[in-house]
Design a protein around this motif. Structure first.
Motif, PDB file in Angstrom:
ATOM      1  N   MET A 356       0.835  -1.202   0.000  1.00 49.22           N
ATOM      2  CA  MET A 356       0.000   0.000   0.000  1.00 49.22           C
ATOM      3  C   MET A 356       0.871   1.254   0.000  1.00 49.22           C
ATOM      4  SD  MET A 356      -2.902   0.765   2.901  1.00 49.22           S
ATOM      5  CE  MET A 356      -3.633  -0.865   2.744  1.00 49.22           C
ATOM      6  N   THR A 357       0.548   2.214  -0.884  1.00 50.52           N
ATOM      7  CA  THR A 357       1.320   3.454  -0.929  1.00 50.52           C
ATOM      8  C   THR A 357       0.584   4.621  -0.270  1.00 50.52           C
ATOM      9  OG1 THR A 357       0.480   3.947  -3.153  1.00 50.52           O
ATOM     10  CG2 THR A 357       2.585   2.781  -2.995  1.00 50.52           C
ATOM     11  N   LEU A 358      -0.747   4.613  -0.297  1.00 52.28           N
ATOM     12  CA  LEU A 358      -1.545   5.618   0.417  1.00 52.28           C
ATOM     13  C   LEU A 358      -2.479   4.887   1.368  1.00 52.28           C
ATOM     14  CD1 LEU A 358      -3.272   8.809  -0.917  1.00 52.28           C
ATOM     15  CD2 LEU A 358      -4.552   7.222   0.527  1.00 52.28           C
ATOM     16  N   PHE A 359      -2.375   5.224   2.647  1.00 48.63           N
ATOM     17  CA  PHE A 359      -3.204   4.606   3.689  1.00 48.63           C
ATOM     18  C   PHE A 359      -4.162   5.672   4.199  1.00 48.63           C
ATOM     19  CE2 PHE A 359      -4.450   3.409   7.898  1.00 48.63           C
ATOM     20  CZ  PHE A 359      -4.336   2.037   8.014  1.00 48.63           C
ATOM     21  N   GLY A 360      -5.442   5.510   3.922  1.00 53.89           N
ATOM     22  CA  GLY A 360      -6.452   6.471   4.343  1.00 53.89           C
ATOM     23  C   GLY A 360      -7.345   5.893   5.422  1.00 53.89           C
ATOM     24  N   PRO A 376       2.372  -0.233  15.310  1.00 53.25           N
ATOM     25  CA  PRO A 376       2.631  -0.959  14.055  1.00 53.25           C
ATOM     26  C   PRO A 376       4.091  -0.914  13.611  1.00 53.25           C
ATOM     27  CG  PRO A 376       0.607   0.309  13.892  1.00 53.25           C
ATOM     28  CD  PRO A 376       1.260   0.728  15.162  1.00 53.25           C
ATOM     29  N   MET A 377       4.826   0.157  13.923  1.00 51.08           N
ATOM     30  CA  MET A 377       6.222   0.204  13.479  1.00 51.08           C
ATOM     31  C   MET A 377       7.075  -0.873  14.140  1.00 51.08           C
ATOM     32  SD  MET A 377       8.127   3.472  15.326  1.00 51.08           S
ATOM     33  CE  MET A 377       7.431   4.658  14.190  1.00 51.08           C
ATOM     34  N   ASP A 378       6.587  -1.451  15.235  1.00 48.03           N
ATOM     35  CA  ASP A 378       7.319  -2.531  15.903  1.00 48.03           C
ATOM     36  C   ASP A 378       6.984  -3.907  15.340  1.00 48.03           C
ATOM     37  OD1 ASP A 378       8.390  -0.583  17.553  1.00 48.03           O
ATOM     38  OD2 ASP A 378       6.993  -0.979  19.209  1.00 48.03           O
ATOM     39  N   THR A 379       5.877  -4.008  14.606  1.00 52.09           N
ATOM     40  CA  THR A 379       5.399  -5.322  14.158  1.00 52.09           C
ATOM     41  C   THR A 379       5.302  -5.462  12.640  1.00 52.09           C
ATOM     42  OG1 THR A 379       3.108  -4.536  14.375  1.00 52.09           O
ATOM     43  CG2 THR A 379       4.065  -5.693  16.265  1.00 52.09           C
ATOM     44  N   LEU A 382       5.867  -1.661   6.657  1.00 54.03           N
ATOM     45  CA  LEU A 382       5.218  -0.408   6.256  1.00 54.03           C
ATOM     46  C   LEU A 382       6.086   0.446   5.333  1.00 54.03           C
ATOM     47  CD1 LEU A 382       3.615   0.654   9.680  1.00 54.03           C
ATOM     48  CD2 LEU A 382       2.757  -0.974   7.983  1.00 54.03           C
ATOM     49  N   GLY A 383       7.087  -0.183   4.710  1.00 53.01           N
ATOM     50  CA  GLY A 383       8.011   0.576   3.865  1.00 53.01           C
ATOM     51  C   GLY A 383       7.379   1.172   2.628  1.00 53.01           C
ATOM     52  N   SER A 384       6.264   0.596   2.162  1.00 55.40           N
ATOM     53  CA  SER A 384       5.630   1.077   0.928  1.00 55.40           C
ATOM     54  C   SER A 384       4.836   2.357   1.124  1.00 55.40           C
ATOM     55  CB  SER A 384       4.704  -0.005   0.365  1.00 55.40           C
ATOM     56  OG  SER A 384       3.670  -0.318   1.298  1.00 55.40           O
ATOM     57  N   VAL A 385       4.434   2.665   2.368  1.00 59.96           N
ATOM     58  CA  VAL A 385       3.512   3.787   2.615  1.00 59.96           C
ATOM     59  C   VAL A 385       4.239   5.119   2.468  1.00 59.96           C
ATOM     60  CG1 VAL A 385       1.930   4.876   4.237  1.00 59.96           C
ATOM     61  CG2 VAL A 385       2.122   2.385   4.176  1.00 59.96           C
ATOM     62  N   LYS A 386       3.772   5.943   1.526  1.00 56.64           N
ATOM     63  CA  LYS A 386       4.351   7.265   1.303  1.00 56.64           C
ATOM     64  C   LYS A 386       3.498   8.370   1.910  1.00 56.64           C
ATOM     65  CE  LYS A 386       4.528   6.366  -3.144  1.00 56.64           C
ATOM     66  NZ  LYS A 386       4.767   6.457  -4.610  1.00 56.64           N
ATOM     67  N   ALA A 406       4.616   5.954  16.521  1.00 54.10           N
ATOM     68  CA  ALA A 406       4.247   4.541  16.655  1.00 54.10           C
ATOM     69  C   ALA A 406       3.913   3.859  15.334  1.00 54.10           C
ATOM     70  CB  ALA A 406       3.048   4.408  17.593  1.00 54.10           C
ATOM     71  N   ILE A 407       3.676   4.635  14.272  1.00 54.38           N
ATOM     72  CA  ILE A 407       3.344   4.008  12.983  1.00 54.38           C
ATOM     73  C   ILE A 407       4.509   4.141  12.006  1.00 54.38           C
ATOM     74  CG2 ILE A 407       1.783   4.020  10.997  1.00 54.38           C
ATOM     75  CD1 ILE A 407      -0.486   4.811  12.843  1.00 54.38           C
ATOM     76  N   LYS A 408       4.878   5.378  11.623  1.00 51.87           N
ATOM     77  CA  LYS A 408       5.995   5.554  10.690  1.00 51.87           C
ATOM     78  C   LYS A 408       6.533   6.973  10.804  1.00 51.87           C
ATOM     79  CE  LYS A 408       7.460   4.699   5.943  1.00 51.87           C
ATOM     80  NZ  LYS A 408       7.110   4.216   4.588  1.00 51.87           N
ATOM     81  N   LYS A 409       7.859   7.101  10.849  1.00 46.24           N
ATOM     82  CA  LYS A 409       8.469   8.419  10.971  1.00 46.24           C
ATOM     83  C   LYS A 409       8.508   9.154   9.640  1.00 46.24           C
ATOM     84  CE  LYS A 409      11.447   7.162  14.886  1.00 46.24           C
ATOM     85  NZ  LYS A 409      10.632   7.934  15.853  1.00 46.24           N
ATOM     86  N   ASN A 410       8.894   8.443   8.584  1.00 45.36           N
ATOM     87  CA  ASN A 410       9.064   9.080   7.278  1.00 45.36           C
ATOM     88  C   ASN A 410       7.813   8.877   6.432  1.00 45.36           C
ATOM     89  OD1 ASN A 410      10.124  10.379   5.048  1.00 45.36           O
ATOM     90  ND2 ASN A 410      11.236   8.565   4.329  1.00 45.36           N
ATOM     91  N   VAL A 411       6.774   9.649   6.738  1.00 48.36           N
ATOM     92  CA  VAL A 411       5.513   9.546   6.002  1.00 48.36           C
ATOM     93  C   VAL A 411       4.883  10.933   5.958  1.00 48.36           C
ATOM     94  CG1 VAL A 411       4.065   9.006   8.028  1.00 48.36           C
ATOM     95  CG2 VAL A 411       3.396   8.181   5.757  1.00 48.36           C
ATOM     96  N   HIS A 412       4.224  11.236   4.870  1.00 52.41           N
ATOM     97  CA  HIS A 412       3.483  12.497   4.751  1.00 52.41           C
ATOM     98  C   HIS A 412       2.110  12.275   5.357  1.00 52.41           C
ATOM     99  CE1 HIS A 412       1.686  15.799   1.902  1.00 52.41           C
ATOM    100  NE2 HIS A 412       1.697  16.167   3.167  1.00 52.41           N
ATOM    101  N   LEU A 413       1.879  12.812   6.540  1.00 51.12           N
ATOM    102  CA  LEU A 413       0.597  12.665   7.245  1.00 51.12           C
ATOM    103  C   LEU A 413      -0.288  13.861   6.915  1.00 51.12           C
ATOM    104  CD1 LEU A 413      -1.315  11.349   9.287  1.00 51.12           C
ATOM    105  CD2 LEU A 413      -0.024  12.483  11.115  1.00 51.12           C
ATOM    106  N   VAL A 414      -1.477  13.578   6.404  1.00 53.64           N
ATOM    107  CA  VAL A 414      -2.395  14.622   5.953  1.00 53.64           C
ATOM    108  C   VAL A 414      -3.694  14.522   6.743  1.00 53.64           C
ATOM    109  CG1 VAL A 414      -3.732  15.504   4.007  1.00 53.64           C
ATOM    110  CG2 VAL A 414      -1.450  14.559   3.626  1.00 53.64           C
TER     111      VAL A 414
END
Length: 429
Positions: A356-360, A376-379, A382-386, A406-414
């Motif tokens: 998945m590249t976009l998680f809504g 989730p970042m521990d389990t 999630l590398g595909s999510v941009k 807790a989910i992903k550091k390098n992600v564009h959160l909108v």
């Protein structure tokens, strides 16, 4: 001084659709835009030029997009966008026709399916032929009382190919809630499923469908999708057919897309009904397509082969928003059921399984994960999510902290804000 939670790299900025569109606008109109702030200002002060360039950039097709972009721009209401355009929404959604995934579908942990772009086109062709044989055409209404299935989108696009308007409710609505909505629009055809899965249990739908159809004299045909195992008995539904029989009886061929005006009705949405009966909101094909083009391509940076997910039922405008993702050659990842069954990790399992590249999702979902201590970042990889999108309510500052912690550091959160009124977002990424 506070620091941004996330900043895109120069390389990422250079590769965005926003940068590409800025370069196109500079060439089209001999201007010198340099960043998204300039692009926004141009879109406000030079509306006609902005939307003309975006139509070309998005490669929208149709009989014609020529003619004036906007007439009577100072009238509200009364302004007319693209009054001479003739096109079809479904034709733009169905441009890709190869063997790549158009859909991946998970029904909790009970059902997993996938469908290619070629099969999608063929099934829309078959259902379009069937609807035409039922007398459906421009100005008619087709309704769905359906889970978030591939067939729901297929039926929507088949109706749109003929110029009919689509409206849908999810099957967790009670019969009266559906009647409060569909009795206002008088659909000619209703699509439904024999039931759905939620929280590990199966729920029958046909009893409620029979009750609904009896009280909707406008309904001439019912098409039933066999989502739950076993062919359902349709004797209680007048002029009802199984989806599989409809497909089998109409061999796919080239779709004759009705070429229609910009303001042709496409979707009928409803207000929540908290202040009386739900109110109809009609959205045009042109308005929906251009709004989604701007949000998908610019705000969410969608590209061909991206894999787009938004947790939604068919009664929420984010579902309609998701449908348009197919126009850019992206794969739509569909999920129906509880996002916490069989565990709060199910959607993150989906992320990794399908790249998945976009998680809504909703702010409520993010808050529930945080309160339950899910990390989730521990389990998960999630590398595909941009990009991760949140809407439905305001995402609190603590929600932003939770996502990046807790989910992903390098992600564009909108944090989106929309939406039913305009079939899109007031503010986005």
């Amino acid at each position: 001084m506070s620091q941004p939670l996330w900043t895109p790299s120069p390389e990422r900025i250079e590769q965005t659709n926003v940068t590409s569109l800025i370069n196109k606008i500079n060439a089209d109109w001999d201007v010198s835009l340099t960043d998204s702030e300039h692009l926004h200002q141009f879109s406000v002060t030079e509306m006609e030029k902005f939307w003309r360039s975006l139509i070309e950039y998005a490669e929208l097709n149709g009989e014609t997009w020529t003619g004036p972009e906007l007439v009577d721009r100072n009238k509200l209401p009364g302004a007319k966008w693209f009054p001479e355009a003739r096109f079809n929404y479904a034709e733009n959604i169905l441009k890709r026709r190869d063997d790549a995934d158009a859909f991946v579908f998970w029904g909790e942990n009970k059902v997993k399916r996938r469908m290619s772009f070629k099969t999608l086109y063929d099934q829309v062709s078959s259902i379009s032929q069937a609807l035409k044989g039922m007398g459906v055409g421009p100005g008619d209404k087709v309704a769905g009382y359906l889970p978030n299935l591939p067939e729901t989108i297929i039926a929507t696009l088949a109706a749109a190919s003929l110029g009919a308007a689509w409206s849908s409710c999810s099957p967790d609505f009670g019969a009266q809630g559906v009647l409060d909505r569909f009795s206002q629009i008088k659909p000619k055809v209703v699509f439904c499923a024999n039931g759905y899965h939620y929280n590990g249990k199966t729920h029958d739908s046909l009893g409620k469908v029979e009750e609904i159809v009896i009280q909707l004299p406008s309904v001439e045909h019912v098409v039933v999708i066999e989502y739950l195992d076993g062919a359902p008995d349709l004797s209680g539904l007048k002029n009802a057919q199984h989806w599989g029989d409809v497909i089998a009886n109409h061999a796919p061929n080239e779709i004759e897309f009705a070429q229609l005006p910009f303001d042709q009705p496409l979707y009928i949405m409803f207000s929540s009904g908290t202040t009386g009966a739900p109110k109809c909101i009609i959205h045009s094909a042109g308005g929906s397509l251009l709004k989604h083009a701007s949000e998908h391509l610019l705000h969410c940076n969608m590209k061909r082969d991206d894999r787009i997910f938004f947790f939604s039922t068919c009664g929420w405008m984010m579902w309609n928003w998701l449908v348009s993702s197919l126009a850019w050659g992206a794969t739509v990842l569909l999920y129906d059921g509880s996002p916490f069954y069989p565990s709060p990790k199910i959607l993150f399992d989906y992320v990794d399984a399908e790249n998945m590249t976009l998680f809504g999702t909703s702010a409520k979902f993010i808050d529930a994960l945080s309160k339950n201590g899910v990390r989730p970042m521990d389990t998960h990889d999630l590398g595909s999510v941009k990009i991760m999108c949140s809407t439905g309510s305001t995402l609190a500052p603590e929600g932003f902290d939770y996502v990046y912690g807790a989910i992903k550091k390098n992600v564009h959160l909108v944090s989106f804000t929309g939406g039913t009124d305009i079939m899109g977002c007031f503010m986005s990424g």
